[in-house]
Enzyme design. Structure first.
Site, short mmCIF file in Angstrom:
data_model
loop_
_atom_site.label_atom_id
_atom_site.label_comp_id
_atom_site.label_asym_id
_atom_site.label_seq_id
_atom_site.Cartn_x
_atom_site.Cartn_y
_atom_site.Cartn_z
N GLU A 58 -21.02 10.03 -82.24
CA GLU A 58 -20.53 9.07 -83.04
C GLU A 58 -20.92 7.52 -82.71
O GLU A 58 -21.12 7.23 -81.47
CB GLU A 58 -18.87 9.17 -83.13
CG GLU A 58 -18.24 9.08 -81.80
CD GLU A 58 -16.85 9.65 -81.67
OE1 GLU A 58 -16.59 10.64 -81.41
OE2 GLU A 58 -15.87 8.86 -82.34
N CYS A 97 -21.55 -0.03 -81.44
CA CYS A 97 -21.15 0.84 -80.08
C CYS A 97 -21.75 2.09 -80.63
O CYS A 97 -21.53 2.84 -81.43
CB CYS A 97 -19.48 1.00 -80.16
SG CYS A 97 -19.18 1.95 -78.86
N GLY A 126 -20.81 9.25 -73.60
CA GLY A 126 -21.84 9.34 -72.63
C GLY A 126 -22.07 8.49 -71.61
O GLY A 126 -21.11 7.16 -71.78
N SER A 147 -22.65 -0.10 -70.44
CA SER A 147 -21.24 0.04 -69.64
C SER A 147 -21.39 1.06 -68.95
O SER A 147 -21.92 2.20 -69.33
CB SER A 147 -20.15 0.12 -70.71
OG SER A 147 -18.99 0.39 -70.08
N LEU A 175 -14.08 -0.07 -64.29
CA LEU A 175 -13.25 -0.27 -63.15
C LEU A 175 -11.98 0.47 -63.05
O LEU A 175 -11.77 1.35 -62.34
CB LEU A 175 -13.20 -1.82 -62.49
CG LEU A 175 -12.42 -1.93 -61.07
CD1 LEU A 175 -13.16 -1.36 -60.03
CD2 LEU A 175 -12.45 -3.42 -60.87
N HIS A 176 -11.08 -0.05 -64.01
CA HIS A 176 -9.80 0.65 -64.33
C HIS A 176 -8.85 0.77 -63.26
O HIS A 176 -7.79 1.40 -63.50
CB HIS A 176 -10.28 1.86 -64.91
CG HIS A 176 -10.79 2.02 -65.94
ND1 HIS A 176 -10.85 0.88 -67.07
CD2 HIS A 176 -12.00 2.91 -66.62
CE1 HIS A 176 -11.82 1.30 -67.96
NE2 HIS A 176 -12.50 2.20 -67.83
N ASN A 227 -6.31 3.78 -75.22
CA ASN A 227 -6.12 4.24 -76.33
C ASN A 227 -5.68 5.84 -76.31
O ASN A 227 -6.14 6.32 -75.20
CB ASN A 227 -7.47 4.60 -76.95
CG ASN A 227 -8.11 3.32 -77.78
OD1 ASN A 227 -7.40 2.84 -78.55
ND2 ASN A 227 -9.17 2.71 -77.41
N CYS A 286 -13.63 5.88 -78.67
CA CYS A 286 -14.73 6.79 -78.58
C CYS A 286 -14.31 8.32 -78.54
O CYS A 286 -13.50 8.52 -77.62
CB CYS A 286 -15.81 6.43 -77.59
SG CYS A 286 -14.86 6.23 -76.02
N1 SAH Z 1 -19.65 6.02 -69.51
C1 SAH Z 1 -19.63 4.89 -69.82
C2 SAH Z 1 -19.58 4.32 -71.08
C3 SAH Z 1 -18.84 4.68 -72.38
S1 SAH Z 1 -17.07 4.69 -72.39
C4 SAH Z 1 -18.59 3.93 -69.07
O1 SAH Z 1 -17.57 4.64 -68.38
O2 SAH Z 1 -18.41 2.60 -69.07
C5 SAH Z 1 -16.85 2.84 -72.75
C6 SAH Z 1 -15.68 2.39 -72.18
O3 SAH Z 1 -14.43 2.98 -72.93
C7 SAH Z 1 -15.50 2.66 -70.76
O4 SAH Z 1 -14.81 1.42 -70.12
C8 SAH Z 1 -14.27 3.64 -70.78
O5 SAH Z 1 -13.78 3.80 -69.43
C9 SAH Z 1 -13.52 3.21 -72.02
N2 SAH Z 1 -12.65 4.12 -72.31
C10 SAH Z 1 -13.06 5.51 -72.59
N3 SAH Z 1 -11.76 6.20 -73.08
C11 SAH Z 1 -10.80 5.17 -73.13
C12 SAH Z 1 -9.27 5.19 -73.74
N4 SAH Z 1 -8.77 6.21 -74.06
N5 SAH Z 1 -8.80 3.99 -73.77
C13 SAH Z 1 -9.43 2.90 -73.38
N6 SAH Z 1 -10.54 2.66 -73.04
C14 SAH Z 1 -11.47 4.00 -72.84
#
Ligand code: SAH
Length: 345
Positions: free
Chosen positions: A92, A105, A159, A191, A215-216, A290, A333
């Site tokens: 997607e 994206c 990915g 990212s 980072l999270h 999300n 995503c």
């Molecule tokens: N694998 C890479 C890029 C894809 S994800 C990465 O980890 O950065 C893109 C971004 O969306 C990342 O910051 C990821 O942590 C975030 N992401 C994934 N699922 C999410 C969700 N449910 N809510 C908010 N952000 C999310």
């Protein structure tokens, strides 16, 4: 012998392979221009003679991904695509409209191996890597479908881009080429969840794209609960890789921080994060997580997000809150693909 995908080739590789066939070098550039314009049939390359086209067809083909489904948000015009690959896998991509133009994206893998606990893309694991041409064709197809130029790209679909390192690097070279889509490196964001050796390798290439790090969490304990990659690399190792990246590129790094209610959104977490990032040339992007069907994470409350941001700001850390786009079309995503696969079964 399996055929080579022309859309996955950099200009230099195209020229080299074409010369090897006994053709003139400038033919390589012509072919590169055609495929990046979206031509899918070698016979449509009108400035290439018939006998050369026949020879080309024996050795090459052109990636051709199809739009399987398209959803347009009634709220903000965000467009979400499900693409069908030649082997029937589904990926997607999303196009969002901001003041500065269209941002796409896109995905770099079918599924994902990283296993982040809040992410929908990783639910079924990694199916396979995308070729550079499949990453690129998402942009080509979106532009053609919308009849508008895409000016910005974020590698934030399904990915982990640095887990598909070589194809992603080739994609970056192709998409930036002046004879191709010619999208400026500064308009591209990669990212990553933080693959330390690959961040350093990327730094050495000195391609001036934007780097975003997922980072999270403000410390390893919380990060390990959310992201398996944190078992492999500590935040401190990742920070060293970021410093190395900054030394090589001197471009501000973005840290993405998805706020999850009761997991990483307390005041203490905000103070700890401020300490961690102090003095680093960076920017924090706060994302209200999300919620996805497969997990029971909840979004932080609006007031908590504001408080979190205020603390970071008070410590001199530039912070924005990501605007939600396409909330009526499942734009986060991985969600659309998962629903599609479930319905097919
Ligand atoms: N694998 C890479 C890029 C894809 S994800 C990465 O980890 O950065 C893109 C971004 O969306 C990342 O910051 C990821 O942590 C975030 N992401 C994934 N699922 C999410 C969700 N449910 N809510 C908010 N952000 C999310």
């Amino acid at each position: 012998m399996s055929k080579i995908d022309l859309l996955s080739l950099t200009l230099e590789d195209t020229q080299m392979l074409i010369e090897e066939m006994g053709e003139k070098k400038f033919r390589g550039k012509q072919i590169f221009q055609w495929v990046n314009k979206g031509v899918k049939d070698i016979d449509d390359m009108s400035n290439i003679g018939k006998s050369s086209r026949e020879k080309l067809k024996e050795k090459f083909y052109i990636t051709d991904i199809k739009i399987e489904e398209k959803l347009t948000s009634k709220i903000d015009g965000t467009v979400k695509y499900l693409f069908l690959l030649e082997d029937h896998n589904i990926i997607e991509g999303v196009v969002m409209e901001y003041n500065h133009g269209l941002t796409a994206c896109i995905s770099t893998q079918v599924g994902c191996a990283m296993g982040c606990s809040f992410c929908a893309s990783t639910v079924g694991g990694l199916i396979r890597n995308l070729r550079a041409g499949e990453i690129l064709d998402q942009i080509v197809v979106m532009q053609e479908d919308l009849g508008k130029r895409i000016s910005n790209i974020v590698l934030m679909g399904s990915g982990e881009p640095l887990h598909n390192y070589q194809e992603v690097i080739d994609f970056l070279k192709i998409v930036n080429n002046e004879h191709g889509l010619n999208i400026g490196n500064r308009h591209i964001t990669l990212s990553t969840c933080g693959l330390v050796p690959e961040i350093k390798k990327l730094a050495d290439l000195q391609i001036p794209i934007n780097l975003a790090i997922s980072l999270h969490a403000p410390n390893d304990a919380i990060r390990r609960e959310m992201m398996p990659i944190a078992q492999k690399y500590s935040i401190s190792e990742m920070k060293d890789a970021c410093l190395y990246y900054l030394e090589k590129n001197n471009r501000r790094i973005t840290f993405e921080y998805a706020l999850v209610d009761g997991v990483n959104d307390s005041k203490d977490n905000a103070y700890e994060l401020s300490g961690l990032l102090k003095g680093l040339l960076c920017h924090v992007n706060l994302i209200p997580v999300n919620t996805i069907e497969e997990r029971d994470y909840k979004q932080s409350k609006k007031e908590e997000i504001k408080k979190f941001q205020a603390i970071l700001k008070s410590r001199g850390i530039e912070t924005t809150i990501r605007r939600e786009m396409g909330s009526d079309i499942n734009a986060a995503c991985g969600q659309l693909r998962n629903t599609y696969i479930k319905n097919k079964k």
